[in-house]
Structure formats: structure tokens, C-alpha cells
Scaffold this motif. Structure first.
Motif, mmCIF file in Angstrom:
data_model
loop_
_atom_site.group_PDB
_atom_site.id
_atom_site.type_symbol
_atom_site.label_atom_id
_atom_site.label_comp_id
_atom_site.label_asym_id
_atom_site.label_seq_id
_atom_site.Cartn_x
_atom_site.Cartn_y
_atom_site.Cartn_z
ATOM 1 N N SER A 141 0.865 -1.049 -0.054
ATOM 2 C CA SER A 141 -0.101 -0.022 0.099
ATOM 3 C C SER A 141 0.786 1.238 -0.110
ATOM 4 C CB SER A 141 -0.876 -0.056 1.227
ATOM 5 O OG SER A 141 -1.705 -1.239 1.341
ATOM 6 N N LEU A 142 1.929 1.387 0.964
ATOM 7 C CA LEU A 142 2.769 2.434 0.803
ATOM 8 C C LEU A 142 3.556 2.796 -0.401
ATOM 9 C CD1 LEU A 142 4.234 1.959 4.578
ATOM 10 C CD2 LEU A 142 2.710 3.791 3.695
ATOM 11 N N ARG A 143 3.820 1.624 -0.960
ATOM 12 C CA ARG A 143 4.624 1.700 -2.314
ATOM 13 C C ARG A 143 3.649 2.337 -3.590
ATOM 14 N NH1 ARG A 143 8.084 -3.905 -1.733
ATOM 15 N NH2 ARG A 143 9.590 -3.039 -0.585
ATOM 16 N N TYR A 160 5.234 15.662 -3.917
ATOM 17 C CA TYR A 160 4.827 16.781 -2.678
ATOM 18 C C TYR A 160 6.064 16.830 -1.553
ATOM 19 C CZ TYR A 160 0.263 17.208 -4.533
ATOM 20 O OH TYR A 160 -1.011 17.350 -5.684
ATOM 21 N N ASP A 161 7.016 15.923 -1.743
ATOM 22 C CA ASP A 161 8.296 15.944 -0.835
ATOM 23 C C ASP A 161 7.537 15.891 0.645
ATOM 24 O OD1 ASP A 161 10.911 15.810 0.017
ATOM 25 O OD2 ASP A 161 11.037 17.954 -0.078
ATOM 26 N N LEU A 162 6.652 15.116 0.820
ATOM 27 C CA LEU A 162 6.098 14.678 2.060
ATOM 28 C C LEU A 162 6.509 13.241 2.687
ATOM 29 C CD1 LEU A 162 2.891 16.239 3.619
ATOM 30 C CD2 LEU A 162 3.273 13.743 3.734
ATOM 31 N N THR A 163 6.914 13.641 4.034
ATOM 32 C CA THR A 163 7.434 12.456 4.844
ATOM 33 C C THR A 163 6.107 11.570 5.485
ATOM 34 O OG1 THR A 163 9.540 12.993 5.209
ATOM 35 C CG2 THR A 163 8.930 11.566 6.828
ATOM 36 N N ILE A 164 6.323 10.368 5.500
ATOM 37 C CA ILE A 164 5.282 9.367 6.038
ATOM 38 C C ILE A 164 6.098 8.973 7.079
ATOM 39 C CG2 ILE A 164 3.837 7.482 5.815
ATOM 40 C CD1 ILE A 164 3.309 7.854 2.778
ATOM 41 N N THR A 165 5.533 8.915 8.387
ATOM 42 C CA THR A 165 5.989 8.388 9.583
ATOM 43 C C THR A 165 4.989 7.310 10.047
ATOM 44 O OG1 THR A 165 5.080 9.851 11.206
ATOM 45 C CG2 THR A 165 7.332 10.283 10.352
ATOM 46 N N LEU A 166 5.756 6.181 10.434
ATOM 47 C CA LEU A 166 5.055 4.943 10.944
ATOM 48 C C LEU A 166 5.335 4.897 12.515
ATOM 49 C CD1 LEU A 166 6.063 2.430 8.385
ATOM 50 C CD2 LEU A 166 4.287 3.848 8.242
ATOM 51 N N GLU A 167 4.223 4.826 13.307
ATOM 52 C CA GLU A 167 4.219 4.441 14.778
ATOM 53 C C GLU A 167 3.614 3.017 15.023
ATOM 54 O OE1 GLU A 167 2.210 5.707 19.003
ATOM 55 O OE2 GLU A 167 2.358 7.438 17.232
ATOM 56 N N THR A 168 4.725 2.429 15.626
ATOM 57 C CA THR A 168 4.354 0.749 15.708
ATOM 58 C C THR A 168 4.711 0.507 17.107
ATOM 59 O OG1 THR A 168 6.503 -0.137 15.607
ATOM 60 C CG2 THR A 168 5.261 0.545 13.393
ATOM 61 N N ASN A 196 12.377 0.739 2.537
ATOM 62 C CA ASN A 196 13.583 1.304 1.881
ATOM 63 C C ASN A 196 13.214 2.561 1.149
ATOM 64 O OD1 ASN A 196 16.365 1.218 1.197
ATOM 65 N ND2 ASN A 196 16.167 0.145 -0.502
ATOM 66 N N HIS A 197 12.737 3.539 1.648
ATOM 67 C CA HIS A 197 12.604 4.843 1.045
ATOM 68 C C HIS A 197 12.595 5.862 1.856
ATOM 69 C CE1 HIS A 197 10.430 7.814 -1.187
ATOM 70 N NE2 HIS A 197 10.193 7.139 -2.397
ATOM 71 N N PRO A 198 13.300 7.075 1.376
ATOM 72 C CA PRO A 198 13.763 8.035 2.460
ATOM 73 C C PRO A 198 12.814 8.978 2.902
ATOM 74 C CG PRO A 198 14.297 8.563 -0.128
ATOM 75 C CD PRO A 198 14.075 7.153 0.125
ATOM 76 N N LEU A 199 11.510 8.771 2.303
ATOM 77 C CA LEU A 199 10.348 9.693 2.831
ATOM 78 C C LEU A 199 9.610 8.688 3.848
ATOM 79 C CD1 LEU A 199 9.118 11.406 -0.534
ATOM 80 C CD2 LEU A 199 10.421 12.352 1.590
ATOM 81 N N VAL A 200 10.021 7.449 4.257
ATOM 82 C CA VAL A 200 9.400 6.764 5.121
ATOM 83 C C VAL A 200 10.168 6.734 6.577
ATOM 84 C CG1 VAL A 200 8.299 4.636 5.913
ATOM 85 C CG2 VAL A 200 7.935 5.376 3.490
ATOM 86 N N LYS A 201 9.639 7.207 7.414
ATOM 87 C CA LYS A 201 10.528 7.244 8.732
ATOM 88 C C LYS A 201 9.565 6.885 9.975
ATOM 89 C CE LYS A 201 13.779 9.861 7.027
ATOM 90 N NZ LYS A 201 15.266 9.694 6.947
ATOM 91 N N ALA A 202 10.182 7.025 11.176
ATOM 92 C CA ALA A 202 9.501 6.496 12.355
ATOM 93 C C ALA A 202 9.040 7.453 13.156
ATOM 94 C CB ALA A 202 10.790 5.658 13.246
#
Length: 279
Positions: A142-144, A153-161, A176-182
Motif C-alpha cells: 500500500s505504501l509503495r 509533494y516531498d512529504l514524509t510518512i512516519t510509522l508508529e508501531t 527502503n524509502h527516504p520519505l518513510v521514517k519512524a
């Protein structure tokens, strides 16, 4: 380095039986003015499942109202907490719902950039906790599907797990994407018994935003400093990893009507550690 201290939306509004976290439809504009009065820098906006089409993020008029408040008060909206996807995750739903979720996230990305937000957080805890590899695979797929849009849009998606640190790191490495962070939540981690230093140093510079709360081991959210979080160890680790993002207060509520007093106490609590370890 200057650190941004913020509040989770709704925390400056009396709960009145609505629970610990909700979108304050009647008072969300007042929260900007209350935030600036007590010296906060930002509000993390909530985009929840209930009445989501009425959320100001979902309309042109709402976007204008948010931007006017940002200009009036100087209070930023750097992060959006998309609780919508905790109530209706990308997995354990049929394909049609999953694709609809993707379209909703795309529209939310557009809205975020219109108000200057740089992050959308997807909570993967409680109802949206990842339970199996198959669920993880669906999330990654889904994220891909979304990431090319986020790139535009140069927007970061963060995941809280609620995953252990190595498993969380593995998930980020698979995406493995620079726009997906924690997104790191101090209280949720302490409630699960995780070591904050191990988590922070394992995730390192992948930590993009921090929610500050305190929880009892295996229990509920409590006032800062009264639960299981080892704040000394936590902030020492942040110093080691050179964290430079926001601190969003998502701590336990106090007495209804005393929101500003409660938040000011929490601000003093966190500022002491920031001054000691990060300034």
C-alpha cells in the motif's frame, strides 16, 4: 539547536467523556490561540475516522481557516496524526477499502502541503497493530502505491508501531524509502517494556517525530514522570543520535478545565531534559 515543542490536538480542550484523544470539532480554532498563550510552538493535527469529511483538512475552506490561524498565532502544523488509519487500517480489510484508504491518504498529502505540514503519521498500534507477515506485506504494498505521490509533494510518512526495535528497523529497511521514517512514542514503548536507549539508537536518524507520554508497564497513560519511562536514559540516547525534530506532548489528561495548567507543567518537565541533554 532550537527544538519545537508541540501539543497533540484536542489536549487543550476538556474531554467531557470523549476519551483521551479526539478531534475537537467545536474548539479546534481556539486551541491555536491557547497554544500561543502558553508558549507552545506547534499543534499536531488529528485526522480521525469519525466525521472525517467534516475535518478542516478535508475542504478548501478548512484549509484557508487553518492557514489564517497559523498566520495569526505563529503556531505551526508540522505533523498530522492520521488516526483514521488506526480505526481503518490498510490490512484486514478488502481490496476496495484498501484502495479507498490509499486515495484518502493521497488527498491528505495534498492538504498537508497546503498548510505547510511536512509529515503524516500512520499509527500501527492497537486496532492497526501488525500481527502477521501477510499484514506487513499488505502495508508495504500500500505504501509503495502511495510513495510516488508523496515524492511529488516531498512529504514524509512516519510509522508508529508497537514492534520491538529490530523488527521496526526491519520494516523500515524493507520499505527502503527516504520519505518513510519512524514516529517514536515514549509512553507506548515503556508500556511494552522496551528499552528506550535500544530503540532510539537502533532507529537512529530514522526517528522523525517524537510523542511524549508516560505509561505504566503493561498499563495505561499517566502523568509525565509517574510511569515507567526512563526519561534520563531516553534523552541521553537522543543526544547520542543528534535528534533535532519536534517533541509533541501526548501525555495524560488532567482535570477538565485545567488543560493549560496541565500542559504548562508538562512543558516544564520536558524542557528540563531538553536543556540538560540537547541544547
Amino acid at each position: 539547536m532550537v527544538y519545537s515543542l508541540g501539543i497533540m490536538q484536542g489536549r487543550l480542550t476538556p474531554s467531557r467523556g470523549r476519551g483521551i484523544q479526539f478531534f475537537p470539532f467545536d474548539t479546534w480554532e481556539n486551541e491555536f490561540r491557547d497554544a500561543v498563550k502558553i508558549g507552545l510552538n506547534e499543534i499536531e493535527f488529528i485526522f480521525d475516522f469519525d466525521r472525517y469529511s467534516e475535518n478542516p483538512l478535508w475542504s478548501d475552506l478548512g484549509i484557508v481557516r487553518i492557514n489564517n490561524l497559523i498566520l495569526e498565532t505563529g503556531i505551526k502544523v508540522n505533523h498530522i496524526c492520521a488516526d483514521f488509519f488506526m480505526r481503518r487500517p490498510f490490512f484486514r480489510v478488502d481490496t476496495a477499502i484498501r484502495m479507498e484508504n490509499c486515495e484518502i491518504l493521497k488527498q491528505l498529502i495534498q492538504s498537508a502541503t497546503q498548510i505547510g505540514a511536512r509529515t503524516i503519521e500512520i499509527p500501527l498500534v492497537d486496532n492497526s497493530s501488525i500481527k502477521t507477515k501477510a499484514e506487513e506485506d499488505v502495508l508495504i504494498e500500500s505504501l509503495r502505491n502511495i510513495l510516488p505521490f508523496a515524492e511529488d509533494y516531498d512529504l514524509t510518512i512516519t510509522l508508529e508501531t508497537d514492534l520491538p526495535p529490530q523488527s521496526f528497523l526491519s520494516l523500515l529497511q524493507k520499505i527502503n524509502h527516504p520519505l518513510v521514517k519512524a514516529n517514536y512514542d515514549s509512553g507506548n514503548s515503556s508500556g511494552l517494556g522496551y528499552d528506550p536507549r535500544e530503540e532510539v539508537t537502533t532507529l537512529g536518524t530514522r526517528i522523525h517525530n517524537i510523542h511524549i507520554k508516560d505509561r505504566i508497564l503493561g498499563g495505561s497513560t499517566v502523568a509525565l514522570g509517574t510511569g515507567s519511562v526512563d526519561f534520563e536514559r531516553f534523552f541521553q540516547a537522543l543526544k547520542e543520535t543528534c535528534y533535532g525534530g519536534s517533541f509533541i506532548l501526548q501525555a495524560a489528561r488532567g482535570v477538565d478545565g485545567d488543560e493549560s495548567k496541565t500542559i504548562q507543567h508538562y512543558m516544564d518537565f520536558v524542557s528540563t531534559y531538553i536543556q540538560k541533554y540537547l541544547v
